[in-house]
Design an enzyme around this catalytic site. Structure first.
Site, short mmCIF file in Angstrom:
data_model
loop_
_atom_site.label_atom_id
_atom_site.label_comp_id
_atom_site.label_asym_id
_atom_site.label_seq_id
_atom_site.Cartn_x
_atom_site.Cartn_y
_atom_site.Cartn_z
CD GLU A 36 27.01 3.79 -4.55
OE1 GLU A 36 27.56 4.81 -4.11
OE2 GLU A 36 27.45 2.96 -4.99
CD GLU A 65 28.85 7.00 -8.64
OE1 GLU A 65 28.01 7.00 -9.58
OE2 GLU A 65 28.17 7.01 -7.23
N1 T1G Z 1 30.73 16.79 -3.32
C1 T1G Z 1 30.91 17.95 -3.02
N2 T1G Z 1 30.51 19.33 -3.40
C2 T1G Z 1 29.52 19.12 -4.50
C3 T1G Z 1 29.10 17.99 -4.93
C4 T1G Z 1 29.73 16.76 -4.12
N3 T1G Z 1 29.32 15.52 -4.70
N4 T1G Z 1 28.18 17.95 -5.81
C5 T1G Z 1 27.90 19.43 -5.95
N5 T1G Z 1 28.84 19.88 -4.79
C6 T1G Z 1 29.19 21.53 -4.92
C7 T1G Z 1 29.70 22.41 -6.05
O1 T1G Z 1 31.06 22.28 -6.03
C8 T1G Z 1 29.07 23.62 -5.80
O2 T1G Z 1 29.91 24.19 -4.87
C9 T1G Z 1 27.56 23.20 -5.05
O3 T1G Z 1 27.66 22.13 -4.63
C10 T1G Z 1 26.43 23.56 -6.02
O4 T1G Z 1 26.95 22.60 -7.15
C11 T1G Z 1 30.58 6.54 -3.31
C12 T1G Z 1 32.16 7.87 -4.99
C13 T1G Z 1 24.03 17.89 -7.59
C14 T1G Z 1 23.33 18.11 -9.94
O5 T1G Z 1 28.89 13.41 -9.10
O6 T1G Z 1 25.91 16.77 -10.64
O7 T1G Z 1 28.99 9.45 -5.07
O8 T1G Z 1 30.54 26.12 -6.05
O9 T1G Z 1 26.94 24.34 -8.88
O10 T1G Z 1 24.21 23.22 -10.71
O11 T1G Z 1 29.81 5.93 -5.32
O12 T1G Z 1 26.37 19.69 -8.29
O13 T1G Z 1 28.70 26.36 -4.52
O14 T1G Z 1 30.97 25.82 -3.58
O15 T1G Z 1 26.95 21.86 -9.40
O16 T1G Z 1 22.38 23.02 -8.95
C15 T1G Z 1 28.85 11.63 -7.29
C16 T1G Z 1 28.02 15.95 -8.52
C17 T1G Z 1 29.97 11.71 -6.16
C18 T1G Z 1 27.22 14.69 -8.32
C19 T1G Z 1 23.60 20.41 -8.46
N6 T1G Z 1 27.80 12.53 -7.46
N7 T1G Z 1 27.21 17.33 -8.39
O17 T1G Z 1 23.96 21.15 -9.69
O18 T1G Z 1 24.77 23.13 -8.47
S1 T1G Z 1 30.95 10.40 -6.11
C20 T1G Z 1 28.25 13.67 -8.21
C21 T1G Z 1 26.19 17.57 -9.56
C22 T1G Z 1 30.13 9.32 -5.34
C23 T1G Z 1 29.78 7.07 -4.75
C24 T1G Z 1 30.63 8.03 -5.51
C25 T1G Z 1 25.57 18.87 -9.27
C26 T1G Z 1 24.05 18.56 -8.76
P1 T1G Z 1 30.25 25.89 -4.68
P2 T1G Z 1 26.39 22.88 -8.51
P3 T1G Z 1 23.76 22.72 -9.44
#
Ligand code: T1G
Length: 692
Positions: free
Chosen positions: A108, A128
């Site tokens: 976004e 999301e």
């Molecule tokens: N927020 C906080 N922590 C996150 C995070 C996030 N969005 N994404 C990953 N982490 C942490 C995860 O918990 C782990 O922590 C570390 O990063 C590595 O992640 C307004 C409301 C990016 C593809 O849903 O899909 O945006 O265990 O083990 O396998 O519209 O993380 O090391 O302490 O998964 O290489 C939307 C979610 C949010 C993306 C990387 N975004 N993340 O995968 O590593 S809502 C998501 C992923 C939003 C807006 C809305 C994957 C990754 P720790 P990982 P990975």
């Protein structure tokens, strides 16, 4: 380079301002990033030397979304939608320079920039919906304007990413940068300036939404009602993209915010956000440190080429690891290899893999009837049928055949891994790898840690599980480990309920409506009523014996608890079985009664929770959320309800305890509350408090 906040800095490269985000591990758009972007944009706009701005990230990826850890806490300004509206209004062109995964709020952010460039390996997604949300920073309004409502709907309702090539083809990005991203992005920005290219405000684009076919929204609604039954977020995503077509941009943003907040405050998103972290928490085993030395698994042996052995072999071939499949007879081996080939051909016919992939993977799987051929493998997985003596004999032989240090694993679903390990001189290298059928499809793997399993062996098993794309949960040795031990509670209660007065169709409806893919009796028909049936000693003592004696084995032969039309897997009415159940229950002395849907649900679900509490007390599982990961991935628990332990917290442990006590008084000690449950209630705590 000027630090704007601890997470954002502004650097000048001639007339190009570089707005760097540095917020490891995934550059989530936490408060310091949002504030840094807003203030940095302000500063860049005021600086006459800066004529264009590149937004770019340090580390492994462009912003992967809002910071999920901030959700549920009081929001801190500036809020992302407001920051991105500032981007929109900026008087100087903003170029988003993307690598890694531009997901959620990260994408976004790119959408509210005026141009987007990316390296070829970048991926783009709005996941999301997998958190029970919708893109809440303008994504539902900008995406349809940029790539069209239909493609936007597909991305937003699935949450699945696309690659850079498709992003370029769809118009989501303007250019794929070959080589260094910084250099390429700066060059692109300079080109925009030199060509005096008009700035593209995505919010002002109207062509693709103007010609939208209104029918697509109802088509998506119908499709989602089937494939995302019970989920609230996907339907809200359709509504908000529809609003992008029907309303002005500003009104659409307002509508998006309204629906976003509804979802954010709902129990489904709380469950799905909880599950996001739970799935990552399972890899944390208290006494297994990240620096534990693991073995490199280069060759795998599998004993048994049946349904499980064949499926397990496919997992390793899919990961490019050579497999030697051992069977007792050539005909069994040939049949097993034939089934594997057929499964791959089916995947290829569905376009999931290429025919070239099929050949490559089949080449990685060799067969033999000599166990001695496993002498140099690094890991053996025994997958023969559930007979403890046969397994002990196999492990005793393997111990003499396999090289020192080779890991010997059993795929047993229930049996005592300690007893099996004791057959070898290497108990430290023995553990359980409990795959779920079909093993090449189900993501769940229970890693059964035996008493003497060493930490390096356990860590190696966890590493190889990740390599074959399994979600591995470490459990201890007991009958049924964790998942099946909890599942047995529901099986017992559902079978009692149809004797007490309910019928299969009612029980299945209640469980299906709760969110499971199917109810216990339809599931029994799918698995096979004759699984574990002792034909030689069968004497109409149980419903299983009654059904099998009538040749009703379930889907496999068209009749079980239900009747199945030729070629159909849909359970159809079987009044003859309902009558049989009524007669059988009366013969057993039951006085049948009307049973409410609520009692059915509580009788099937609360004992699962109670058994989970016992499993935790016995330290068979590390934490409650591990049990939730098992149930979501192994038994179809609807992720929008988090898992049995999360659900118990949602219902309230005091209520669960009260109902269990009531059932115990009415139906006996199958419902005796676990001491841990009583303790948590007495301390005013919940299962969540144990999820360290
Ligand atoms: N927020 C906080 N922590 C996150 C995070 C996030 N969005 N994404 C990953 N982490 C942490 C995860 O918990 C782990 O922590 C570390 O990063 C590595 O992640 C307004 C409301 C990016 C593809 O849903 O899909 O945006 O265990 O083990 O396998 O519209 O993380 O090391 O302490 O998964 O290489 C939307 C979610 C949010 C993306 C990387 N975004 N993340 O995968 O590593 S809502 C998501 C992923 C939003 C807006 C809305 C994957 C990754 P720790 P990982 P990975």
């Amino acid at each position: 380079m000027v630090a704007i906040t601890e997470a954002v800095s502004l650097e000048k490269d001639g007339e190009i301002g570089m707005l760097w985000i540095d917020n490891p591990p995934v550059n989530a758009l936490g408060h310091l990033v949002r504030k840094g972007l807003a203030d940095g944009m302000e500063q860049a706009e005021k600086d006459d030397e800066i004529r264009a701005v590149v937004v770019i990230c340090k580390g492994r990826t462009f912003c992967a979304g809002a910071d999920i850890r901030e959700f549920g806490k009081p929001p801190k300004a500036p809020h992302l939608p407001d920051v991105l509206n500032r981007f929109d209004q900026c008087q100087k062109p903003i170029i988003a320079a993307i690598h890694g995964t531009a997901f959620g709020g990260g994408l976004e952010t790119a959408l509210s920039s005026h141009f987007r460039v990316a390296v070829a390996s970048a991926r783009f997604g709005l996941p999301e919906v997998k958190l029970g949300l919708l893109p809440g920073a303008g994504g539902t309004q900008r995406m349809p304007r940029l790539i069209g409502p239909e493609k936007a709907l597909a991305m937003i309702t699935s949450g699945n990413p696309i690659g850079a090539d498709k992003a370029l083809e769809d118009g989501l990005i303007d250019e794929i940068i070959d080589g260094d991203l910084v250099e390429g992005a700066v060059g692109f920005a300079k080109q925009v300036l030199s060509e005096n290219r008009p700035m593209v405000r995505v919010r002002d684009l109207s062509e693709k939404i103007a010609r939208a076919d209104a029918q697509i929204f109802d088509d998506f609604r119908k499709q989602l009602a089937r494939c995302a039954r019970g989920f609230e977020a996907p339907q809200a995503c359709v509504d908000t993209v529809e609003a992008a077509v029907a309303k002005s941009f500003e009104d659409g943003l307002t509508y998006e915010r309204k629906r976003f907040e509804e979802l954010m405050n709902g129990s489904q998103s709380a469950a799905q956000r909880y599950y996001f972290f739970a799935e990552r928490q399972v890899a944390r085993i208290p006494d297994v440190t990240k620096d534990t030395v693991t073995m490199d698994i280069q060759k795998v042996g599998i004993i048994g080429a049946g349904t499980m052995g064949g499926g397990i072999a496919m997992n390793f071939a899919n990961a490019g690891i050579p497999v030697t499949l051992v069977e007792a007879k050539q005909e069994f081996l040939d049949r097993g290899l034939g089934v594997i080939r057929k499964n791959y051909d089916i995947s290829a016919s569905r376009g999931k893999i290429s025919s070239d992939d099929v050949d490559k993977r089949m080449e990685l799987i060799s067969g033999t009837i000599r166990m001695e051929d496993l002498a140099d493998v690094d890991l053996v997985i025994e997958a023969v049928y559930e007979n403890i003596n046969l397994k002990k004999e196999i492990f005793s032989r393997l111990d003499n055949i396999c090289k020192d240090g080779a890991i010997l694993a059993t795929n047993t679903s229930y049996l005592d891994v300690n007893e099996i390990a004791a057959q070898t001189a290497r108990p430290e290298s023995v553990l359980g790898l409990h795959f779920f059928s079909p093993a090449n499809v189900m993501r769940l793997l229970e890693i059964v840690r035996a008493e003497k399993t060493s930490i390096p062996v356990l860590a190696t098993a966890m590493a190889i599980a990740k390599k074959i794309k399994k979600i591995a949960v470490v459990v201890g040795v007991c009958y049924g480990f964790a998942g099946n031990r909890m599942f047995a509670q529901r099986k017992r209660e559902s079978e009692k309920l149809i004797l007490e007065g309910a019928l299969p169709a009612q029980v299945d409806r209640v469980i299906y409506d709760f969110g499971f893919p199917m109810g216990p009796f339809a599931l029994a028909d799918l698995i096979g009523i004759d699984l574990g049936w002792d034909k030689d000693n069968s004497n109409s003592r149980t419903m299983q014996e009654m059904l099998c004696e009538q040749g009703r084995f379930g889907q496999k032969n068209g009749k079980g608890y239900y009747n199945y039309a030729e070629g159909s897997r849909a359970p159809g009415p079987a009044p003859e079985i309902d009558d049989l159940i009524v007669a059988f229950s009366q013969k057993k002395g039951y006085i049948r009664r009307e049973i409410s849907d609520e009692e059915i649900l509580q009788r099937c679900i609360y004992p699962i929770i109670n058994e989970g509490a016992k499993i935790l007390e016995e330290k068979i599982a590390v934490r409650p959320s591990d049990l939730d990961v098992i149930w979501v991935n192994g038994y179809g628990w609807p992720v929008y309800r988090g898992g049995p332990m999360f659900y118990a917290d949602l219902v309230g442990l005091d209520k669960v305890l009260d109902v269990l006590k009531k059932f115990q008084a009415e139906h006996g000690d199958d419902f005796k509350p676990a001491p841990l449950l009583e303790q948590l209630v007495s301390e005013g705590k919940n299962f969540g408090s144990l999820n360290a």
